[in-house]
Design a protein around this motif. Structure first.
Motif: not given
Length: 592
Positions: A175, A178, A213-216, A218, A349-350
């Protein structure tokens, strides 16, 4: 996680931003905290150290790297191979000797580049970290790409050391607000979602039981780390994650309405150690009399970490290239030292992880892999002269800093780098041509690997070209002369080839260790007085094998690849590249 197409775009945008940020720093003196304090590259021996130093010096002179930074090449101690783990320990000692107490206040990147690149031999002479990439002006090499992709790290990192390898690429998107922080004590590693098959050739994290949570981005703790596990072991250990009701691609690659569960694991790439850990490892290294075995920085450091670590792995040698008698003892000592240390994991995750360490990976990623092409902006013709009227050549070929006559023909899925090809040259599909000058009529067959080296023998510069099949296994060796028939050259038995070249099987045919006989040590490549002659003669060798016709080599001075690297003349090879660079630059100025 976003669908594949959306991820492609996210990675492309994030990568462009990082490349632009790095470009801003090239040739400029960096401010404190803006970039690494120290950049370390490892080398396997003195010859490699010198080659790396010469190339670094040229890059700094041409302002291709940020300035005001300490760049070092540290060579492994002479003697038995010590692996990237042993090399890491040795680097810590070099840093302390060089910087004294100050080294514990620095942010350092350590890039392991000490191998001989037997699986990608066009990088053997000048190093994997100096592998050219098909983009940038001037051309990016792996070193610049690594520094660009990690450009945001030093600002959010406590003093410590980031440890990475020379032949992989990590692309990621997070993000806008982030940041990736390396600010926890112990070890911190990046983790990338991968399918289970990829997990079998990498390290796999068994993360703590709290749900992802599969956030970008973690931050997680790792319960324990698996090194190149089989799929059954991944399931048993709780490493496998499941994404429910996932769209599956259909035969054309587009996502269909079919929903299925998708299993994946989180695999490793780079990791960071804080200075407290670095000091503990250094103390451990100093207490060893000598290190006589290969330690793996991933397998032997990371498997000792996390609350679920057990000492079982210290006795397993399945994934060890050469088991030293000292290895089990060293592993047990490392386990005792590191047991209970936390392994923090930054889950991206990305992200995508690419490895470019073999001829097949190199050809695929540079010519056929549409994802990496899009994400990194790879070009089919990068900083090269190859007139557009060369319509016979396929767009899926890749040309890097080379000058090609408009009448030469390059088949699809081939890579040409740092070369000069004349009008009557054709290169077959799936081939690699590196550092060559081919002026006369030449027909390079499909699946060929051709790489020319300058060597210095008795004070005189000479040339030798290795010609192989792209799938030839340079790591394979046999212990006895009677087993030489099992070695393969371009898909043919080496014994059959030797017969056609009028060479006899004997101890003199192989260089170095006489119990390690293979293509790497076979003295079969002719030494010539000019660069173009060396390619011409080596291609005749290959043609003789393919046509099953004789081509006598017994009158030539012959070298093995191992010897070519020993006699290599780095200065002359760099001079040839520079001449190509200047000619392309001049041509471009004329066109403006």
């Amino acid at each position: 996680m976003p669908a594949e197409a959306a991820l492609d775009v996210l990675l492309q945008e994030a990568t462009r931003r990082r490349l632009a940020k790095f470009d801003e720093l090239r040739g400029k003196v960096t401010q404190t905290g803006e970039f690494w304090d120290v950049v370390v590259i490892t080398a396997a021996d003195k010859k490699q150290e010198l080659a790396y130093q010469q190339q670094l010096s040229e890059k700094l002179k041409r302002k291709e790297l940020p300035l005001g930074v300490h760049y070092h090449v540290f060579v492994d101690p002479p003697g038995p191979k010590i692996g990237n783990g042993g090399s890491t320990l040795h680097v810590l000692q070099c840093l302390e000797e060089m910087y004294g107490d100050k080294w514990t206040s620095l942010t350092i990147i350590l890039i392991h580049s000490g191998g001989y690149s037997q699986r990608l031999p066009n990088a053997s002479a000048l190093g994997k970290i100096f592998t050219a990439l098909p983009f940038g002006d001037p051309i990016y090499q792996m070193l610049e790409l690594k520094l660009a992709m990690y450009i945001d790290f030093p600002t959010h990192m406590n003093p410590g050391i980031l440890i990475t390898c020379a032949d992989d690429i990590e692309l990621y998107s997070i993000g806008a607000t982030e940041v990736i922080k390396f600010d926890k004590p112990g070890f911190t590693a990046l983790a990338h979602p991968s399918d289970l098959t990829i997990g079998t050739t990498h390290g796999v994290f068994v993360l703590d039981s709290s749900a992802l949570s599969e956030k970008e981005l973690e931050y997680k703790s790792c319960h324990h780390f698996l090194h190149k596990p089989n799929i059954e072991k991944m399931h048993q250990s709780g490493a496998v994650c499941i994404r429910r009701n996932c769209s599956q691609p259909n035969s054309s690659g587009e996502h269909s309405d079919l929903k299925m569960d998708y299993e994946y694991v989180y695999t490793d790439s780079l990791f960071y150690i804080d200075h407290n850990i670095a000091k503990q490892l250094l103390t451990f290294f100093k207490q060893l009399d000598t290190l006589c075995c290969e330690i793996d920085a991933y397998g032997d450091f990371l498997q000792a970490l996390g609350p679920g670590a057990t000492h079982d792995y210290t006795k397993i040698t399945d994934n060890v290239t050469k088991e030293g008698s000292q290895l089990a003892e060293i592993r047990q000592k490392l386990f005792s030292l590191l047991k209970g240390t936390s392994l923090n994991v930054i889950v991206l995750n990305n992200s995508r992880f690419y490895h470019i360490g073999t001829t097949q990976e190199y050809l695929f990623h540079f010519t056929s892999d549409s994802k990496l092409k899009l994400e990194l902006g790879l070009l089919s013709k990068a900083f090269s002269i190859f007139p557009d009227k060369a319509e016979n050549s396929d767009i899926s070929a890749c040309i890097i800093q080379s000058i090609l006559d408009s009448r030469c023909v390059i088949a699809p899925a081939s890579v040409i780098e740092y070369s000069r090809l004349g009008p009557e040259v054709s290169v077959g599909t799936n081939s690699i041509i590196s550092g060559c000058c081919i002026s006369a009529n030449a027909d390079v067959p499909p699946n060929s690997f051709v790489s020319s080296l300058s060597i210095r023998v008795n004070g005189k510069v000479m040339y030798v070209s290795m010609v192989l099949g792209v799938e030839d296994n340079l790591k394979k060796n046999v212990k006895l002369l009677s087993d030489v028939h099992s070695l393969q050259f371009f898909g043919f038995s080496l014994l059959q080839c030797l017969d056609l070249w009028d060479l006899r099987v004997s101890d003199q045919l192989f260089s170095g260790d006489k119990t390690s006989l293979g293509l790497w040590t076979a003295r079969i490549f002719p030494v010539c007085s000019t660069l173009s002659d060396s390619v011409r003669v080596s291609l005749k060798m290959l043609k003789a094998v393919q046509n099953k016709s004789a081509f006598k080599l017994n009158g030539w001075k012959l070298l093995s690849i191992e010897e070519m690297l020993f006699y290599k003349d780095v200065e002359d090879m760099l001079k040839f590249r520079q001449q190509i660079y200047e000619e392309i630059t001049l041509q471009r100025h004329k066109e403006i």
